[in-house]
Enzyme design. Structure first.
Site, PDB file in Angstrom:
ATOM      1  CE  LYS A  13      15.941 -42.502  12.176  1.00  0.00           C
ATOM      2  NZ  LYS A  13      16.207 -43.956  12.319  1.00  0.00           N
ATOM      3  NE  ARG A  88      20.640 -42.640   7.631  1.00  0.00           N
ATOM      4  CZ  ARG A  88      19.330 -42.843   7.521  1.00  0.00           C
ATOM      5  NH1 ARG A  88      18.514 -41.849   7.343  1.00  0.00           N
ATOM      6  NH2 ARG A  88      18.848 -44.064   7.625  1.00  0.00           N
ATOM      7  NE  ARG A 127      11.030 -50.003   8.376  1.00  0.00           N
ATOM      8  CZ  ARG A 127      12.012 -49.116   8.574  1.00  0.00           C
ATOM      9  NH1 ARG A 127      11.825 -48.098   9.391  1.00  0.00           N
ATOM     10  NH2 ARG A 127      13.165 -49.254   7.963  1.00  0.00           N
ATOM     11  NE  ARG A 160      12.586 -48.585   4.284  1.00  0.00           N
ATOM     12  CZ  ARG A 160      13.196 -47.736   5.100  1.00  0.00           C
ATOM     13  NH1 ARG A 160      12.467 -46.984   5.912  1.00  0.00           N
ATOM     14  NH2 ARG A 160      14.500 -47.629   5.127  1.00  0.00           N
ATOM     15  NE  ARG A 171      18.553 -49.637   6.170  1.00  0.00           N
ATOM     16  CZ  ARG A 171      17.337 -50.069   6.520  1.00  0.00           C
ATOM     17  NH1 ARG A 171      16.966 -51.310   6.257  1.00  0.00           N
ATOM     18  NH2 ARG A 171      16.511 -49.260   7.123  1.00  0.00           N
TER      19      ARG A 171
HETATM   20  P1  ADP Z   1      12.966 -45.736  12.011  1.00  0.00           P
HETATM   21  O1  ADP Z   1      12.120 -44.650  11.373  1.00  0.00           O
HETATM   22  O2  ADP Z   1      13.805 -45.226  13.153  1.00  0.00           O
HETATM   23  O3  ADP Z   1      13.790 -46.497  11.005  1.00  0.00           O
HETATM   24  P2  ADP Z   1      10.386 -47.014  12.515  1.00  0.00           P
HETATM   25  O4  ADP Z   1       9.653 -45.934  13.221  1.00  0.00           O
HETATM   26  O5  ADP Z   1      10.021 -47.267  11.100  1.00  0.00           O
HETATM   27  O6  ADP Z   1      11.998 -46.792  12.661  1.00  0.00           O
HETATM   28  O7  ADP Z   1      10.229 -48.354  13.385  1.00  0.00           O
HETATM   29  C1  ADP Z   1      10.756 -49.592  12.918  1.00  0.00           C
HETATM   30  C2  ADP Z   1       9.775 -50.707  13.223  1.00  0.00           C
HETATM   31  O8  ADP Z   1       9.724 -50.920  14.650  1.00  0.00           O
HETATM   32  C3  ADP Z   1       8.351 -50.426  12.780  1.00  0.00           C
HETATM   33  O9  ADP Z   1       7.791 -51.623  12.281  1.00  0.00           O
HETATM   34  C4  ADP Z   1       7.638 -49.944  14.049  1.00  0.00           C
HETATM   35  O10 ADP Z   1       6.268 -50.303  14.042  1.00  0.00           O
HETATM   36  C5  ADP Z   1       8.397 -50.705  15.150  1.00  0.00           C
HETATM   37  N1  ADP Z   1       8.557 -49.913  16.375  1.00  0.00           N
HETATM   38  C6  ADP Z   1       8.780 -48.564  16.479  1.00  0.00           C
HETATM   39  N2  ADP Z   1       8.899 -48.195  17.761  1.00  0.00           N
HETATM   40  C7  ADP Z   1       8.772 -49.339  18.509  1.00  0.00           C
HETATM   41  C8  ADP Z   1       8.800 -49.635  19.920  1.00  0.00           C
HETATM   42  N3  ADP Z   1       9.004 -48.642  20.814  1.00  0.00           N
HETATM   43  N4  ADP Z   1       8.638 -50.911  20.297  1.00  0.00           N
HETATM   44  C9  ADP Z   1       8.452 -51.896  19.373  1.00  0.00           C
HETATM   45  N5  ADP Z   1       8.407 -51.690  18.046  1.00  0.00           N
HETATM   46  C10 ADP Z   1       8.560 -50.431  17.603  1.00  0.00           C
HETATM   47  P1  AMP Z   2      15.585 -44.340   6.183  1.00  0.00           P
HETATM   48  O1  AMP Z   2      14.217 -44.352   5.585  1.00  0.00           O
HETATM   49  O2  AMP Z   2      15.851 -43.142   7.033  1.00  0.00           O
HETATM   50  O3  AMP Z   2      15.929 -45.641   6.868  1.00  0.00           O
HETATM   51  O4  AMP Z   2      16.599 -44.207   4.962  1.00  0.00           O
HETATM   52  C1  AMP Z   2      16.654 -45.179   3.921  1.00  0.00           C
HETATM   53  C2  AMP Z   2      17.913 -44.981   3.094  1.00  0.00           C
HETATM   54  O5  AMP Z   2      17.899 -43.692   2.465  1.00  0.00           O
HETATM   55  C3  AMP Z   2      19.243 -45.010   3.878  1.00  0.00           C
HETATM   56  O6  AMP Z   2      19.722 -46.329   4.100  1.00  0.00           O
HETATM   57  C4  AMP Z   2      20.152 -44.201   2.939  1.00  0.00           C
HETATM   58  O7  AMP Z   2      20.576 -44.962   1.830  1.00  0.00           O
HETATM   59  C5  AMP Z   2      19.198 -43.107   2.432  1.00  0.00           C
HETATM   60  N1  AMP Z   2      19.198 -41.927   3.324  1.00  0.00           N
HETATM   61  C6  AMP Z   2      18.158 -41.456   4.061  1.00  0.00           C
HETATM   62  N2  AMP Z   2      18.515 -40.357   4.756  1.00  0.00           N
HETATM   63  C7  AMP Z   2      19.823 -40.131   4.462  1.00  0.00           C
HETATM   64  C8  AMP Z   2      20.782 -39.175   4.899  1.00  0.00           C
HETATM   65  N3  AMP Z   2      20.459 -38.215   5.781  1.00  0.00           N
HETATM   66  N4  AMP Z   2      22.039 -39.268   4.395  1.00  0.00           N
HETATM   67  C9  AMP Z   2      22.369 -40.216   3.502  1.00  0.00           C
HETATM   68  N5  AMP Z   2      21.531 -41.158   3.077  1.00  0.00           N
HETATM   69  C10 AMP Z   2      20.258 -41.133   3.538  1.00  0.00           C
END
Ligand code: ADP
Ligand code: AMP
Length: 216
Positions: A13, A88, A127, A160, A171
């Site tokens: 995302k 969420r 990541r 992270r 998660r």
């Molecule tokens: P989200 O925001 O949904 O938690 P991220 O965009 O941070 O996910 O992506 C999670 C990890 O996977 C990052 O390290 C990113 O570089 C990698 N990633 C994202 N999209 C892809 C893809 N289509 N194929 C492989 N790796 C990806």
């Molecule tokens: P994310 O960066 O989206 O993976 O979110 C990291 C953490 O933030 C999650 O595991 C939750 O603890 C909190 N968080 C982010 N967005 C939300 C949401 N919409 N509702 C509740 N908790 C959230």
């Protein structure tokens, strides 16, 4: 253009949202980023949120709904926004719909990034994020040119705290129980678009762009 990117942690995302920001000039609203900034700043909200985040649980609905309502009123959201990581829960989705309705708006499309949940552990443990500009990388799938250094600003890349395997499992479980029902929720509203999130990053982006083109 009011968009939601939906998918489990690690679905891509944030990666896709940042590319859409560059392409369309509308802001990415990541509740996770906003909460992490509050944790760093040590605000009362950040101190409370940290416990939930470290445990891999969701921060209470009223806290995140308040964050998003305030953010959506800012001027840069006038022409649209990309929600990343919100809503969420069904309660968050209902609250979002109500507050958008009040300002005569509504979500145009919810883009669901469909991924194989088991592949997400590898995505999340690999990541890395720039400490200064927030750019995202992956040690294997999207590496920086120089180890641990951001291509865009030269900042240090960090991992992270919640991207450790034990927290990741929790998660993903929280996603299955509380967030996955939103796929049906938005499908029933007729605004859900599904994208293969296992495809390479650029292909996922092209699919999303095609969907956005179909909206206008
Ligand atoms: P989200 O925001 O949904 O938690 P991220 O965009 O941070 O996910 O992506 C999670 C990890 O996977 C990052 O390290 C990113 O570089 C990698 N990633 C994202 N999209 C892809 C893809 N289509 N194929 C492989 N790796 C990806
Ligand atoms: P994310 O960066 O989206 O993976 O979110 C990291 C953490 O933030 C999650 O595991 C939750 O603890 C909190 N968080 C982010 N967005 C939300 C949401 N919409 N509702 C509740 N908790 C959230």
């Amino acid at each position: 253009m009011d968009l939601i990117l939906l998918g489990p942690p690690g679905a891509g995302k944030g990666t896709q949202a940042k590319m859409l920001v560059d392409r369309y000039g509308i802001p990415q609203i990541s509740t996770g980023d906003i909460l992490r900034a509050a944790v760093r700043e040590g605000t009362p909200m950040g101190i409370k949120a940290k416990e939930y985040m470290d445990a891999g649980d969701l921060v209470p609905d009223e806290v995140v709904v308040g964050i998003v309502q305030e953010r959506l009123q800012q001027e840069d959201c006038a022409d649209g926004f990309i929600l990343d990581g919100f809503p969420r829960t069904v309660a968050q989705a209902d609250a979002l719909e109500d507050s958008l309705k009040e300002s005569g708006r509504g979500i145009d499309a919810v883009i669901s990034l469909d991924v194989d949940i088991e592949a997400l552990v590898g995505r999340l443990t690999g990541r890395r994020t720039c400490k200064d500009c927030g750019a995202g990388y992956h040690v294997k799938f999207d590496p920086p040119k120089t180890d641990l250094i951001c291509d865009k600003c030269g900042g240090e890349l960090i991992q992270r705290q919640d991207d450790q395997e034990s927290t990741i499992r929790e998660r993903l479980d929280v996603y299955r129980r509380q967030t996955a029902p939103l796929v049906d929720y938005y499908s029933q509203k007729g605004i859900l678009f599904r994208v293969d999130g296992m495809a390479p990053i650029d292909s996922v982006q092209s699919e999303i762009v095609q969907i956005v083109k179909g909206l206008t």
